[in-house]
Motif scaffolding. Structure first.
Motif, PDB file in Angstrom:
ATOM      1  N   LYS A  86      12.440   0.695  -1.973  1.00  0.00           N
ATOM      2  CA  LYS A  86      11.519  -0.425  -1.822  1.00  0.00           C
ATOM      3  C   LYS A  86      11.459  -0.884  -0.371  1.00  0.00           C
ATOM      4  N   ARG A  87      12.610  -0.949   0.256  1.00  0.00           N
ATOM      5  CA  ARG A  87      12.643  -1.391   1.653  1.00  0.00           C
ATOM      6  C   ARG A  87      11.854  -0.433   2.545  1.00  0.00           C
ATOM      7  N   LEU A  88      12.019   0.861   2.324  1.00  0.00           N
ATOM      8  CA  LEU A  88      11.288   1.843   3.123  1.00  0.00           C
ATOM      9  C   LEU A  88       9.787   1.801   2.828  1.00  0.00           C
ATOM     10  N   LEU A  89       9.425   1.587   1.571  1.00  0.00           N
ATOM     11  CA  LEU A  89       8.006   1.493   1.224  1.00  0.00           C
ATOM     12  C   LEU A  89       7.335   0.328   1.945  1.00  0.00           C
ATOM     13  N   LEU A  90       8.072  -0.769   2.106  1.00  0.00           N
ATOM     14  CA  LEU A  90       7.484  -1.967   2.687  1.00  0.00           C
ATOM     15  C   LEU A  90       7.602  -2.034   4.206  1.00  0.00           C
ATOM     16  N   SER A  91       8.579  -1.328   4.777  1.00  0.00           N
ATOM     17  CA  SER A  91       8.855  -1.516   6.203  1.00  0.00           C
ATOM     18  C   SER A  91       8.644  -0.268   7.045  1.00  0.00           C
ATOM     19  N   SER A  92       8.272   0.859   6.431  1.00  0.00           N
ATOM     20  CA  SER A  92       8.104   2.093   7.189  1.00  0.00           C
ATOM     21  C   SER A  92       6.784   2.762   6.835  1.00  0.00           C
ATOM     22  N   THR A  93       6.438   3.761   7.631  1.00  0.00           N
ATOM     23  CA  THR A  93       5.237   4.559   7.359  1.00  0.00           C
ATOM     24  C   THR A  93       5.602   5.940   6.810  1.00  0.00           C
ATOM     25  N   LEU A  94       6.840   6.099   6.375  1.00  0.00           N
ATOM     26  CA  LEU A  94       7.266   7.378   5.810  1.00  0.00           C
ATOM     27  C   LEU A  94       6.434   7.720   4.581  1.00  0.00           C
ATOM     28  N   SER A  95       6.194   8.992   4.365  1.00  0.00           N
ATOM     29  CA  SER A  95       5.496   9.421   3.158  1.00  0.00           C
ATOM     30  C   SER A  95       6.406   9.249   1.947  1.00  0.00           C
ATOM     31  N   ILE A  96       5.815   9.254   0.754  1.00  0.00           N
ATOM     32  CA  ILE A  96       6.613   9.143  -0.464  1.00  0.00           C
ATOM     33  C   ILE A  96       7.627  10.284  -0.531  1.00  0.00           C
ATOM     34  N   ALA A  97       7.220  11.480  -0.153  1.00  0.00           N
ATOM     35  CA  ALA A  97       8.124  12.627  -0.187  1.00  0.00           C
ATOM     36  C   ALA A  97       9.306  12.422   0.753  1.00  0.00           C
ATOM     37  N   ASP A  98       9.046  11.866   1.937  1.00  0.00           N
ATOM     38  CA  ASP A  98      10.139  11.611   2.877  1.00  0.00           C
ATOM     39  C   ASP A  98      11.081  10.536   2.354  1.00  0.00           C
ATOM     40  N   ILE A  99      10.526   9.514   1.722  1.00  0.00           N
ATOM     41  CA  ILE A  99      11.362   8.449   1.158  1.00  0.00           C
ATOM     42  C   ILE A  99      12.240   8.997   0.044  1.00  0.00           C
TER      43      ILE A  99
END
Length: 275
Positions: A86-99
């Motif tokens: 959740k933190r990465l989804l909200l605070s980064s531009t990483l793709s879902i695959a990278d997350i």
């Protein structure tokens, strides 16, 4: 019934002087495993691997861990991974695959299925909506309460009232979040919630909530510190329930979570001061 949260301001607060009750010590082996989970959740670690690392059977390890922490090691790992995602989804531009790779899931499909079932929306929707403004999070290095003021609860025929007093050290004010959830480790939306600005330790916070048995989460920002506590409460139709919680700084062994409040327009929180 009046659909608003009420804070009755008191001139003195006994809660501000109450010492925090002692908590049983966490076994060193459990503490070491919890720290390992926080550091290595992205490696795809399992409860069986962690049990082997502390040289005990998986059954014994799970029993001791659950008694000390409150949830099984497997559930703790899943909670850490979900909050990290959740933190990465909200605070980064990483793709879902990278997350997915970052948080230790084996495939995009399994991550998306578990995320959607647990949170109530897909990872893509979570990132696209106004989730960041409605987020309450209690996790190492990730502490948030929603910015909105007011009480949010669904329209329901069977409503009761909950009055909660949150105690915290000192005599200053704090921004306090109160949320009721239908699960012990919340990851979806709150059943009912409110955010109160400038509350003092011991101020009664009263709001209408649907009748039922709920898990209550309270979090506060006070003088640069973040405090939290959790409990359970039963709310009956047309009845008044009371709950008192002492807030403390979160510890590494607390199960992390990140949940949201509802989007229905909030009513205004009213403040009354009594002599």
């Amino acid at each position: 019934m009046n659909r608003e949260a009420v804070v009755v301001r008191t001139s003195t607060s006994a809660l501000a002087r109450w010492p925090e009750p002692p908590r049983p010590p966490v076994p060193d082996a459990v503490l070491a495993v919890v720290r390992a989970i926080h550091e290595r959740y992205g490696e795809g670690i399992t409860a069986a691997q962690l049990a082997a690392e502390v040289y005990v059977s998986q059954f014994h390890f799970s029993r001791v861990f659950t008694m000390a922490v409150g949830v099984s090691p497997g559930r703790f790992i899943r909670a850490v991974r979900l909050v990290a995602a959740k933190r990465l989804l909200l605070s980064s531009t990483l793709s879902i695959a990278d997350i997915v790779c970052e948080v230790g899931y084996s495939s995009v499909g399994s991550f998306t299925s578990r995320f959607t079932a647990t949170v109530g929306m897909t990872p893509t929707s979570y990132r696209a909506l106004d989730v960041a403004d409605r987020l309450v999070a209690v996790a190492p290095g990730f502490y948030r309460i929603p910015d909105g003021v007011g009480v949010l609860s669904p329209a329901a025929e069977d409503l009761g009232r909950l009055t909660l007093r949150a105690g915290f050290p000192g005599a200053g004010d704090a921004d306090v979040f109160v949320g009721l959830f239908d699960e012990p480790v919340p990851h979806g939306e709150a059943v009912a919630s409110t955010v109160v600005r400038g509350a003092r330790s011991g101020d009664p916070i009263s709001l209408e909530v649907p009748a039922g048995n709920w898990w209550v989460t309270v979090a506060a920002r006070a003088r640069g510190a973040f405090l939290a506590s959790r409990s359970t409460v039963e709310v009956r139709p047309d009845a008044h329930s009371f709950l008192t919680l002492l807030l403390r700084e979160p510890e590494v062994t607390d199960v992390p979570f990140a949940a949201t409040v509802r989007t229905r327009p909030a009513s205004v929180v009213s403040l009354r001061r009594t002599a």
